[in-house]
Design an enzyme around this catalytic site. Structure first.
Site, PDB file in Angstrom:
ATOM      1  N   TYR A  95     -17.362  -0.142   0.744  1.00 19.08           N
ATOM      2  CA  TYR A  95     -16.145  -0.958   0.706  1.00 19.08           C
ATOM      3  C   TYR A  95     -16.455  -2.424   1.030  1.00 19.08           C
ATOM      4  O   TYR A  95     -17.009  -2.729   2.084  1.00 19.08           O
ATOM      5  CB  TYR A  95     -15.138  -0.399   1.712  1.00 19.08           C
ATOM      6  CG  TYR A  95     -13.834  -1.152   1.785  1.00 19.08           C
ATOM      7  CD1 TYR A  95     -12.930  -1.107   0.730  1.00 19.08           C
ATOM      8  CD2 TYR A  95     -13.507  -1.906   2.907  1.00 19.08           C
ATOM      9  CE1 TYR A  95     -11.726  -1.797   0.795  1.00 19.08           C
ATOM     10  CE2 TYR A  95     -12.310  -2.597   2.984  1.00 19.08           C
ATOM     11  CZ  TYR A  95     -11.425  -2.535   1.919  1.00 19.08           C
ATOM     12  OH  TYR A  95     -10.239  -3.218   1.983  1.00 19.08           O
ATOM     13  N   ARG A 146     -14.433  -5.348   1.333  1.00 21.53           N
ATOM     14  CA  ARG A 146     -13.554  -6.282   2.055  1.00 21.53           C
ATOM     15  C   ARG A 146     -13.670  -6.058   3.564  1.00 21.53           C
ATOM     16  O   ARG A 146     -12.683  -5.862   4.259  1.00 21.53           O
ATOM     17  CB  ARG A 146     -12.108  -6.116   1.589  1.00 21.53           C
ATOM     18  CG  ARG A 146     -11.893  -6.492   0.137  1.00 21.53           C
ATOM     19  CD  ARG A 146     -10.496  -6.115  -0.341  1.00 21.53           C
ATOM     20  NE  ARG A 146     -10.328  -6.377  -1.755  1.00 21.53           N
ATOM     21  CZ  ARG A 146      -9.648  -7.403  -2.270  1.00 21.53           C
ATOM     22  NH1 ARG A 146      -9.070  -8.261  -1.451  1.00 21.53           N
ATOM     23  NH2 ARG A 146      -9.541  -7.567  -3.567  1.00 21.53           N
ATOM     24  N   ASP A 177      -8.400  -0.938   5.933  1.00 20.97           N
ATOM     25  CA  ASP A 177      -8.056  -2.185   6.604  1.00 20.97           C
ATOM     26  C   ASP A 177      -6.556  -2.199   6.854  1.00 20.97           C
ATOM     27  O   ASP A 177      -5.845  -1.266   6.482  1.00 20.97           O
ATOM     28  CB  ASP A 177      -8.501  -3.405   5.790  1.00 20.97           C
ATOM     29  CG  ASP A 177      -7.916  -3.429   4.380  1.00 20.97           C
ATOM     30  OD1 ASP A 177      -6.875  -2.779   4.147  1.00 20.97           O
ATOM     31  OD2 ASP A 177      -8.490  -4.113   3.514  1.00 20.97           O
ATOM     32  N   GLU A 215      -4.919   3.977  -2.395  1.00 22.72           N
ATOM     33  CA  GLU A 215      -4.449   2.599  -2.596  1.00 22.72           C
ATOM     34  C   GLU A 215      -4.512   2.193  -4.061  1.00 22.72           C
ATOM     35  O   GLU A 215      -3.660   1.468  -4.551  1.00 22.72           O
ATOM     36  CB  GLU A 215      -5.286   1.629  -1.759  1.00 22.72           C
ATOM     37  CG  GLU A 215      -4.872   0.179  -1.945  1.00 22.72           C
ATOM     38  CD  GLU A 215      -5.404  -0.747  -0.863  1.00 22.72           C
ATOM     39  OE1 GLU A 215      -5.468  -1.948  -1.121  1.00 22.72           O
ATOM     40  OE2 GLU A 215      -5.740  -0.273   0.230  1.00 22.72           O
ATOM     41  N   LYS A 216      -5.551   2.686  -4.768  1.00 21.02           N
ATOM     42  CA  LYS A 216      -5.744   2.302  -6.168  1.00 21.02           C
ATOM     43  C   LYS A 216      -6.105   3.547  -6.982  1.00 21.02           C
ATOM     44  O   LYS A 216      -6.603   4.543  -6.441  1.00 21.02           O
ATOM     45  CB  LYS A 216      -6.895   1.295  -6.296  1.00 21.02           C
ATOM     46  CG  LYS A 216      -6.736   0.016  -5.491  1.00 21.02           C
ATOM     47  CD  LYS A 216      -7.898  -0.929  -5.785  1.00 21.02           C
ATOM     48  CE  LYS A 216      -7.912  -2.117  -4.846  1.00 21.02           C
ATOM     49  NZ  LYS A 216      -8.474  -1.789  -3.524  1.00 21.02           N
ATOM     50  N   ASP A 218      -7.009   1.776   1.587  1.00 20.00           N
ATOM     51  CA  ASP A 218      -8.295   1.181   1.946  1.00 20.00           C
ATOM     52  C   ASP A 218      -8.393   1.037   3.470  1.00 20.00           C
ATOM     53  O   ASP A 218      -7.377   0.911   4.161  1.00 20.00           O
ATOM     54  CB  ASP A 218      -8.441  -0.201   1.293  1.00 20.00           C
ATOM     55  CG  ASP A 218      -8.809  -0.096  -0.191  1.00 20.00           C
ATOM     56  OD1 ASP A 218      -9.081   1.019  -0.661  1.00 20.00           O
ATOM     57  OD2 ASP A 218      -8.822  -1.139  -0.872  1.00 20.00           O
TER      58      ASP A 218
END
Length: 672
Positions: A328, A330, A105, A7-8, A103
């Site tokens: 993580y 979030r 989610d 994701e990043k 990530d």
């Protein structure tokens, strides 16, 4: 070639670090020694097309166009990250197999899936795609995750849920914002009236609380205390419990409003004998507070450290990505997978080395203990926020980073202590036919509370039973024991208005939103859902309302501005109350659990949107008459106005960002 799509960049580098070396770094990717490749998104690389991409006529804001509902959804590359998207598309075509490493989610799932779909990958290649779930960026944790990859097909419902959320947010936010901005101009409001399915109900909570405070009329109420003595001259007090006969003189909360009634009780009990008519002692236990979800941490940190929700999220992201000291952040879960209990000795060792003060005044934690936090049934895409196994010098952190790390670490350590034990005694005393009660407690074993002995915070998890902590101590009593009441005491109090929202209480309202729902059926449905927004978006939603000039701070209090209040009072109730959006979250969760189909969510939503737009067209937002928009400056004559002014692009962005990351979608599905 296996292509890992993170994701990043920070996650991409963490994956590459445990893959065969030497590495060859390219523009937007890392090639490993065995020919596999790691690349990354930079958040969403694709964004939803603006309305005029579907029809050039939509550049002009007109009620006649609304609601705008795309037949076939369109995505466009984000301009700032177009080159990274091109890099990924080339690598995806070259790869023999793909790994989604977004990530853990629903947004992390979708943003990688939408890039794969946008790249035109064949069905068999998509079917073979794997899912890599990483919640800890330390090498040992990444290696474990690589050995536990699952098929990406398992997560299609999660991606579909994110897709439904993004499209629904776009439809609702864009159409409602256009409708009310157009209507606002007719009553003289010069500015964009941004409406979002999450941000507006949050604003509604604040506006209604402000109005409740403004309209509050204080009234006195009365309590009676009996001062009691034992034969040994030991003293304690008990409070009058009014009987059924007193109901006509009490309010709905059981407070006595008639002073004469209370004065009569004082006169009747003074210098009278008393008897202990009930004595009940129970042994009680209090288990350790669960580890933190993001919202629980944000609420606690706001109370204890005065940190805003966004500040907590930003610090946690730094502790996770930069320092690799926590998992993580979030996360909406407060539970941990059972398998992770095996890491407890290493994590405890890291915590005690990083911050020895946490256990300096307590017994050593017992890594063999397993609290209720370890529960596979309550862990889905991600688990609670806990420290990692990394040993680090906290002096290298900022003051606030160190505070939050220690705060998270203490909550984790609590899982390795026994329950807090105490005896609670409830006493009923009868005086002149009236009933008086009191209760007290005696601690028998501190257990996990040893860790919190130095803290004076009553925030979430630090002091979960504040009421119990404030219980009085009592002399030794026995049922039937005779006492004496030398005098009664009349205590006059004044009803207090509710308090203005703060960062902590507004977040608490967003997470426990069913408390603010009046419809009994909706309340029942929402009892177990997460409420308004998600862990990842709540801080951003609150900040967005400040940025748009709808909320302002008065010390620690959060209050609505004239614009915010005017907007809420111009909208239909369904747009400003939490019922609709919380039901959305319930439906979106059902989609992710394969309990609801995408169309079963979208079709009624579009029908409801038609009704809302008709309602907007038929009434003017008169509550905004005479209200000046935030930062508005009167235009010189001849300036362009309305849809032809600079509002167009800002408004589209405002509408589509109504709930933080809300514009992202994919054209693999239609809205109908």
């Amino acid at each position: 070639m296996i292509l890992y799509i993170a994701e990043k960049p920070s996650l991409g580098r963490a994956i590459a670090d445990v893959l065969p070396k030497p590495h060859k770094k390219g523009d937007g990717y890392i090639m490993t020694a065995n020919g596999d490749c790691v690349s990354w998104c930079v958040g969403h690389l694709l964004e939803q097309a603006e309305p005029d991409a579907y029809d050039p006529a939509y550049k002009s804001w007109q009620l006649a166009h609304l609601p705008i509902v795309p037949e076939q959804w369109k995505l466009k590359p984000k301009s700032k990250t177009r080159s990274q998207l091109s890099t990924l598309k080339k690598l995806i075509k070259q790869a023999s197999s793909l790994v989604n490493a977004g990530d853990p989610d629903r947004e992390g799932q979708l943003l990688v899936d939408e890039v794969i779909s946008h790249s035109g990958v064949k069905a068999d290649k998509i079917a073979q795609t794997q899912r890599l779930l990483i919640s800890d960026l330390n090498p040992s944790a990444v290696k474990r995750a690589l050995g536990q990859m699952r098929t990406n097909k398992e997560f299609v419902p999660l991606s579909t849920s994110a897709l439904a959320r993004s499209r629904a947010d776009w439809l609702y936010g864009m159409n409602m914002t256009r409708a009310y901005t157009i209507q606002g101009k007719k009553v003289g409001y010069q500015g964009v009236l941004s409406v979002g399915r999450v941000q507006t109900p949050v604003l509604g909570l604040v506006v209604r609380r402000d109005e409740e405070i403004a309209n509050f009329i204080p009234k006195p109420f009365y309590e009676v205390l009996a001062h009691l003595l034992t034969e040994q001259n030991e003293s304690f007090t008990a409070k009058w419990k009014p009987s059924e006969a007193c109901q006509p003189y009490m309010d709905e909360e059981g407070r006595v409003l008639a002073k004469g009634l209370a004065e009569n009780v004082v006169g009747r009990i003074s210098n009278q004998p008393a008897e202990v008519t009930k004595l009940e002692s129970k042994s009680k236990r209090q288990n350790p507070p669960l580890p933190y979800s993001l919202s629980a941490l944000q609420i606690d940190a706001a109370k204890r450290f005065g940190m805003s929700a966004k500040e907590v999220l930003d610090i946690c992201q730094s502790l996770y990505e930069r320092h690799k000291l926590i998992t993580y952040p979030r996360s909406d879960s407060r539970y941990l997978p059972v398998e992770q209990h095996g890491l407890a000795p290493q994590v405890i060792n890291a915590i005690t080395k990083n911050d020895p003060s946490l256990t300096a005044k307590a017994d050593a934690p017992n890594a063999k203990l397993k609290s209720k936090a370890w529960d596979d049934k309550k862990v889905d895409a991600h688990h609670a926020i806990v420290p990692t196994e990394k040993v680090s010098n906290l002096a290298n952190l900022s003051s606030k980073e160190a505070k939050l790390y220690s705060h998270i670490a203490r909550q984790y350590l609590a899982q390795f202590y026994a329950a807090y034990l105490y005896d609670e005694t409830q006493v009923e005393v009868t005086i002149a036919g009236g009933l008086f009660t009191t209760k007290a407690k005696q601690e028998t074993s501190l257990g996990w509370k040893q860790l919190f002995a130095s803290s004076n915070s009553s925030a979430n998890g630090l002091n979960p039973n504040k009421e119990d902590d404030e219980l009085a101590t009592l002399p030794a009593l026995a049922k039937g024991q005779q006492l004496h009441c030398p005098h009664g005491e009349l205590v006059e109090k004044i009803t207090q208005p509710p308090k203005h929202f703060t960062d902590a209480t507004l977040l608490g309202a967003m997470t426990g939103i069913n408390r603010y729902v009046t419809n009994a059926e909706v309340k029942k449905i929402l009892k177990d859902t997460d409420g308004l927004g998600t862990e990842a978006t709540r801080a951003g939603i609150i900040e967005l309302l400040f940025k748009r000039g709808y909320l302002q701070r008065q010390g620690k209090a959060i209050v609505a501005t004239a614009v915010g209040s005017g907007l809420v009072n111009s909208l239909p109730e369904s747009a400003t109350t939490p019922d609709m959006t919380a039901l959305w979250e319930s439906s979106l969760d059902a989609i992710s659990q394969k309990q609801l189909r995408y169309d079963a969510f979208m079709t009624p939503l579009i029908n409801q949107l038609n009704e809302l737009i008709t309602q907007a067209a038929n009434q003017l937002p008169n509550a905004l008459s005479g209200v000046t928009g935030p930062g508005y400056k009167k235009r010189r004559s001849g300036s362009r106005s309305g849809a032809k002014s600079g509002y167009k692009r800002k408004s589209t962005a405002s509408a589509s960002k109504g709930t933080a990351k809300s514009t992202k979608t994919t054209k693999s599905r239609s809205s109908k």
